[in-house]
Design a protein around this motif. Structure first.
Motif, short mmCIF file in Angstrom:
data_model
loop_
_atom_site.label_atom_id
_atom_site.label_comp_id
_atom_site.label_asym_id
_atom_site.label_seq_id
_atom_site.Cartn_x
_atom_site.Cartn_y
_atom_site.Cartn_z
N VAL A 64 79.12 60.20 37.45
CA VAL A 64 80.08 59.13 38.01
C VAL A 64 80.62 58.66 36.93
O VAL A 64 82.14 58.34 37.01
N LEU A 65 80.09 58.22 35.92
CA LEU A 65 81.01 57.77 34.74
C LEU A 65 82.04 58.54 34.22
O LEU A 65 83.07 58.03 33.86
N ALA A 66 81.56 59.81 34.10
CA ALA A 66 82.71 60.62 33.44
C ALA A 66 83.98 60.73 34.46
O ALA A 66 85.01 61.03 33.80
N ASP A 67 83.73 60.42 35.81
CA ASP A 67 84.88 60.30 36.53
C ASP A 67 85.37 59.14 36.77
O ASP A 67 85.97 58.64 37.84
N THR A 68 85.17 58.11 35.68
CA THR A 68 85.41 57.08 35.77
C THR A 68 86.65 56.42 34.80
O THR A 68 86.07 56.54 33.68
N ASP A 69 87.73 55.81 35.00
CA ASP A 69 88.73 55.34 34.00
C ASP A 69 88.39 54.01 33.72
O ASP A 69 88.44 53.51 32.42
N VAL A 70 88.13 53.07 34.78
CA VAL A 70 87.71 51.65 34.43
C VAL A 70 86.72 51.36 35.29
O VAL A 70 86.45 51.54 36.62
N LEU A 71 85.57 50.80 34.44
CA LEU A 71 84.37 50.41 35.18
C LEU A 71 84.48 48.71 35.39
O LEU A 71 84.61 47.92 34.19
N ILE A 72 84.27 48.17 36.65
CA ILE A 72 84.12 46.80 36.60
C ILE A 72 82.83 46.41 36.83
O ILE A 72 81.66 46.99 37.66
N TRP A 73 82.27 45.27 36.20
CA TRP A 73 80.73 44.90 36.24
C TRP A 73 80.34 43.39 36.66
O TRP A 73 81.05 42.71 36.09
N TRP A 74 79.86 43.29 37.79
CA TRP A 74 79.39 41.93 38.18
C TRP A 74 78.01 42.12 38.41
O TRP A 74 77.26 42.66 39.26
N GLY A 75 77.18 41.19 37.43
CA GLY A 75 75.77 41.00 37.85
C GLY A 75 75.40 39.29 37.51
O GLY A 75 76.12 38.81 36.66
N HIS A 76 74.05 39.23 38.02
CA HIS A 76 73.79 37.76 37.71
C HIS A 76 72.43 37.62 37.69
O HIS A 76 71.60 37.33 36.67
N ALA A 77 71.77 37.97 38.87
CA ALA A 77 70.04 37.50 38.96
C ALA A 77 69.15 38.64 38.47
O ALA A 77 68.09 38.40 38.29
N ALA A 78 69.68 39.81 38.07
CA ALA A 78 68.60 41.07 37.91
C ALA A 78 69.09 41.70 36.40
O ALA A 78 68.87 42.93 36.69
N HIS A 79 69.72 40.96 35.75
CA HIS A 79 70.31 41.89 34.37
C HIS A 79 69.19 42.59 33.69
O HIS A 79 69.12 43.53 33.35
N GLY A 80 67.78 42.06 33.88
CA GLY A 80 66.83 42.50 33.29
C GLY A 80 66.08 43.94 33.80
O GLY A 80 65.30 44.64 33.23
N GLU A 81 66.63 44.17 35.07
CA GLU A 81 66.09 45.20 35.97
C GLU A 81 67.11 46.43 35.97
O GLU A 81 66.86 47.49 36.05
N VAL A 82 68.16 46.29 34.91
CA VAL A 82 68.92 47.40 34.72
C VAL A 82 68.32 48.19 33.45
O VAL A 82 68.00 47.78 32.56
N ASP A 83 68.36 49.56 34.07
CA ASP A 83 67.53 50.43 32.96
C ASP A 83 68.23 50.75 31.95
O ASP A 83 69.24 50.97 31.80
#
Length: 273
Positions: A64-83
Motif C-alpha cells: 500500500v505504501l509503495a503505491d502511495t505518493d502522499v499519505l495523510i494522517w489523522w490520529g488522536h486517541a490511540a497513538h500508542g496502539e499504532v504498531d
C-alpha cells in the motif's frame, strides 16, 4: 506529472465508532470527509483512497505504501496502539520520497514525533474558540486561493510553545479567542520526503467540511508529491576519485562484527606507521 497523485487518507477512526455525536457529524468518518474534500478540489488530478487503524497492519502494508505518493494522517486517541513496525515502515517511505500531511492531533503520532525528533507538545483548550488562520507566506503553493485570514468559527485551541524543530517554511499561523497564537501550517523535509503539518481539525467540530480547510489540504497534496522518478532512501557510499556516478560499499550502520574488524585494521595501520 501526467498520472494522478496517489493519495491515501489514514484515519484512526475511533471517535467515529465510540462517540455518536462524532459519527453524526462525520457519517463517512473523518477520513471520508477529508478524502471527499480532496476529490472535490483536485478531481482527476488525484486518486484518493482511505484506510483506518483497525485494518490489518493498520492498512499500511508495504504494498500500500509503495503505491502511495502522499499519505495523510489523522490520529488522536490511540497513538500508542499504532504498531512500531508500521511506524518504521511509514518512516522509511517518507525518507524515500513519500509525501506526508499530518493533521491536527497527529502532531503526537509516533510517526510525526519520530520524524521531528522532539516531544511535539503544545498547549490546548477545547472551548469552541474562533480561529483566524493567517497566511504568513502568500507566495507558497499551499496558500494559493486561501482567504487571509481564513475564519473557522469554532475550533479547538492549540497554542505555543509548540515543541517542533524550526520549520523549513512557515505557511500559516493561527490566533484564537483567548489571545493565543500557533504555528498552524509548517513544512519540513526529511530525506527525500516533504511533510506538511496543518492544525485545524478536531473531531468535535465539522472542520473538514470547511471549504478553506479542504483547499489547504488539497494544495498540500499537490505540493507534497515528490518529482523524483523513483522511491529510494539516501545512502552512504564510497566514490573513487573521478568516478562521480558509481558509489559502492555498505548502505547502513556497521554490524558489531564489521565494526570490530574495521577497528582492528585501523589499529594495524597505526602500528605499521
Amino acid at each position: 506529472m501526467t498520472e494522478p497523485i496517489r493519495v491515501l487518507v489514514w484515519g484512526e477512526n475511533r471517535h467515529e465508532q465510540l462517540e455518536p455525536t462524532v459519527a453524526e457529524r462525520y457519517p463517512d468518518g473523518m477520513h471520508g470527509a477529508i478524502a471527499q474534500g480532496i476529490e472535490a478540489n483536485l478531481g482527476d488530478r488525484a486518486r484518493v483512497r482511505t484506510t483506518t487503524m483497525d485494518e490489518p497492519e493498520h492498512g499500511l502494508t508495504e504494498e500500500v505504501l509503495a503505491d502511495t505518493d502522499v499519505l495523510i494522517w489523522w490520529g488522536h486517541a490511540a497513538h500508542g496502539e499504532v504498531d512500531d513496525e508500521v511506524v518504521e515502515r511509514a518512516h522509511r517511505h517518507v525518507l524515500e520520497g513519500m509525501g506526508l500531511i499530518v493533521l491536527h492531533s497527529g502532531h503526537w503520532s509516533k510517526l510525526f514525533m519520530k520524524l521531528m525528533g522532539t516531544t511535539c507538545t503544545l498547549r490546548w483548550r477545547a472551548e469552541h474558540d474562533r480561529a483566524l488562520v493567517w497566511t504568513v507566506d502568500p507566495t507558497h503553493p499551499i496558500a494559493q486561493g486561501i482567504p487571509h485570514p481564513m475564519i473557522i468559527e469554532e475550533a479547538e485551541m492549540y497554542g505555543e510553545h509548540f515543541d517542533i524543530p524550526a520549520p523549513d517554511e512557515l505557511v500559516f499561523i493561527s490566533s484564537f479567542s483567548g489571545g493565543e497564537v500557533f504555528r498552524s501550517g509548517c513544512t519540513f523535509k526529511r530525506g527525500y520526503g516533504k511533510i506538511f503539518y496543518f492544525q485545524p481539525g478536531d473531531q468535535e467540530y465539522p472542520t473538514y467540511f470547511h471549504e478553506g480547510v479542504r483547499k489547504v489540504i488539497s494544495n498540500a497534496v499537490e505540493w507534497a508529491q515528490t518529482l523524483r522518478p523513483e522511491r529510494t532512501i539516501p545512502v552512504l557510499l564510497r566514490y573513487d576519485t573521478d568516478d562521480f556516478y558509481n558509489g559502492q560499499g555498505y548502505q547502513g550502520a556497521l554490524s558489531a562484527e564489521a565494526a570490530a574488524a574495521a577497528e582492528q585494521l585501523a589499529a594495524q595501520g597505526a602500528g605499521e606507521e
